[in-house]
Design a protein around this motif. Structure first.
Motif, PDB file in Angstrom:
ATOM      1  N   UNK A  44       8.437  -1.541   3.498  1.00 22.60           N
ATOM      2  CA  UNK A  44       7.083  -2.107   3.535  1.00 22.60           C
ATOM      3  C   UNK A  44       6.054  -1.009   3.284  1.00 22.60           C
ATOM      4  N   UNK A  45       6.275   0.158   3.862  1.00 22.99           N
ATOM      5  CA  UNK A  45       5.335   1.269   3.688  1.00 22.99           C
ATOM      6  C   UNK A  45       5.220   1.661   2.217  1.00 22.99           C
ATOM      7  N   UNK A  46       6.342   1.784   1.532  1.00 22.98           N
ATOM      8  CA  UNK A  46       6.323   2.170   0.112  1.00 22.98           C
ATOM      9  C   UNK A  46       5.717   1.071  -0.750  1.00 22.98           C
ATOM     10  N   UNK A  47       6.049  -0.175  -0.448  1.00 17.21           N
ATOM     11  CA  UNK A  47       5.508  -1.294  -1.218  1.00 17.21           C
ATOM     12  C   UNK A  47       3.999  -1.403  -1.006  1.00 17.21           C
ATOM     13  N   UNK A  48       3.542  -1.167   0.201  1.00 16.65           N
ATOM     14  CA  UNK A  48       2.099  -1.193   0.490  1.00 16.65           C
ATOM     15  C   UNK A  48       1.372  -0.096  -0.275  1.00 16.65           C
ATOM     16  N   UNK A  49       1.996   1.078  -0.367  1.00 16.44           N
ATOM     17  CA  UNK A  49       1.385   2.176  -1.113  1.00 16.44           C
ATOM     18  C   UNK A  49       1.285   1.819  -2.597  1.00 16.44           C
ATOM     19  N   UNK A  50       2.335   1.222  -3.140  1.00 21.39           N
ATOM     20  CA  UNK A  50       2.316   0.812  -4.547  1.00 21.39           C
ATOM     21  C   UNK A  50       1.248  -0.258  -4.768  1.00 21.39           C
ATOM     22  N   UNK A  51       1.162  -1.208  -3.856  1.00 25.43           N
ATOM     23  CA  UNK A  51       0.167  -2.268  -3.963  1.00 25.43           C
ATOM     24  C   UNK A  51      -1.243  -1.698  -3.870  1.00 25.43           C
ATOM     25  N   UNK A  52      -1.434  -0.760  -2.985  1.00 24.68           N
ATOM     26  CA  UNK A  52      -2.733  -0.111  -2.839  1.00 24.68           C
ATOM     27  C   UNK A  52      -3.132   0.603  -4.129  1.00 24.68           C
ATOM     28  N   UNK A  53      -2.177   1.260  -4.751  1.00 28.53           N
ATOM     29  CA  UNK A  53      -2.448   1.942  -6.024  1.00 28.53           C
ATOM     30  C   UNK A  53      -2.841   0.942  -7.101  1.00 28.53           C
ATOM     31  N   UNK A  54      -2.147  -0.184  -7.126  1.00 29.75           N
ATOM     32  CA  UNK A  54      -2.422  -1.212  -8.128  1.00 29.75           C
ATOM     33  C   UNK A  54      -3.796  -1.826  -7.896  1.00 29.75           C
ATOM     34  N   UNK A  55      -4.116  -2.120  -6.653  1.00 27.35           N
ATOM     35  CA  UNK A  55      -5.400  -2.753  -6.354  1.00 27.35           C
ATOM     36  C   UNK A  55      -6.575  -1.820  -6.626  1.00 27.35           C
ATOM     37  N   UNK A  56      -6.338  -0.521  -6.544  1.00 27.77           N
ATOM     38  CA  UNK A  56      -7.401   0.448  -6.779  1.00 27.77           C
ATOM     39  C   UNK A  56      -7.524   0.867  -8.225  1.00 27.77           C
ATOM     40  N   UNK A  57      -6.705   0.291  -9.098  1.00 26.49           N
ATOM     41  CA  UNK A  57      -6.677   0.692 -10.492  1.00 26.49           C
ATOM     42  C   UNK A  57      -7.120  -0.443 -11.403  1.00 26.49           C
ATOM     43  N   UNK A  58      -7.681  -0.080 -12.528  1.00 24.20           N
ATOM     44  CA  UNK A  58      -8.080  -1.090 -13.508  1.00 24.20           C
ATOM     45  C   UNK A  58      -6.870  -1.699 -14.195  1.00 24.20           C
ATOM     46  N   UNK A  59      -5.798  -0.925 -14.310  1.00 20.35           N
ATOM     47  CA  UNK A  59      -4.593  -1.407 -14.984  1.00 20.35           C
ATOM     48  C   UNK A  59      -3.417  -1.312 -14.023  1.00 20.35           C
ATOM     49  N   UNK A  60      -2.943  -2.471 -13.547  1.00 21.32           N
ATOM     50  CA  UNK A  60      -1.890  -2.476 -12.534  1.00 21.32           C
ATOM     51  C   UNK A  60      -0.593  -1.866 -13.034  1.00 21.32           C
ATOM     52  N   UNK A  61      -0.217  -2.087 -14.266  1.00 22.42           N
ATOM     53  CA  UNK A  61       1.051  -1.544 -14.748  1.00 22.42           C
ATOM     54  C   UNK A  61       1.000  -0.026 -14.854  1.00 22.42           C
ATOM     55  N   UNK A  62      -0.138   0.519 -15.238  1.00 20.86           N
ATOM     56  CA  UNK A  62      -0.280   1.966 -15.321  1.00 20.86           C
ATOM     57  C   UNK A  62      -0.242   2.573 -13.924  1.00 20.86           C
ATOM     58  N   UNK A  63      -0.934   1.964 -12.962  1.00 22.14           N
ATOM     59  CA  UNK A  63      -0.964   2.490 -11.595  1.00 22.14           C
ATOM     60  C   UNK A  63       0.426   2.503 -10.990  1.00 22.14           C
ATOM     61  N   UNK A  64       1.194   1.453 -11.194  1.00 26.32           N
ATOM     62  CA  UNK A  64       2.529   1.412 -10.618  1.00 26.32           C
ATOM     63  C   UNK A  64       3.424   2.437 -11.297  1.00 26.32           C
TER      64      UNK A  64
END
Length: 70
Positions: A44-64
């Motif tokens: 959950x911790x790692x998935x939350x970090x990935x989700x946070x990166x995606x939500x803070x980015x203009x391009x979700x695929x690039x952020x992930x």
């Protein structure tokens, strides 16, 4: 007790259940994470970090892609 650092797959999770998790994330946050996210971020911790990166980015695929180790 199951915590945020326990591995989804080691707790008995499987790919179909992972797809359900991703679908719920999509419903809640309007963000589509790739299926690979469950394998690359099995806690959950790692998935939350990935989700946070995606939500803070203009391009979700690039952020992930940037968040995943090479």
């Amino acid at each position: 007790t199951v915590g945020i650092h326990h591995n989804f797959f080691e707790l008995g999770g499987h790919s179909l259940r992972g797809m359900q998790v991703l679908a719920r994330i999509h419903e809640a946050f309007q963000v589509e994470l790739p299926v690979r996210a469950m394998f690359d971020c099995p806690t959950v911790a790692e998935l939350a970090q990935a989700l946070s990166s995606v939500l803070g980015s203009a391009s979700s695929s690039v952020a992930f892609a940037e968040q995943r180790p090479v």
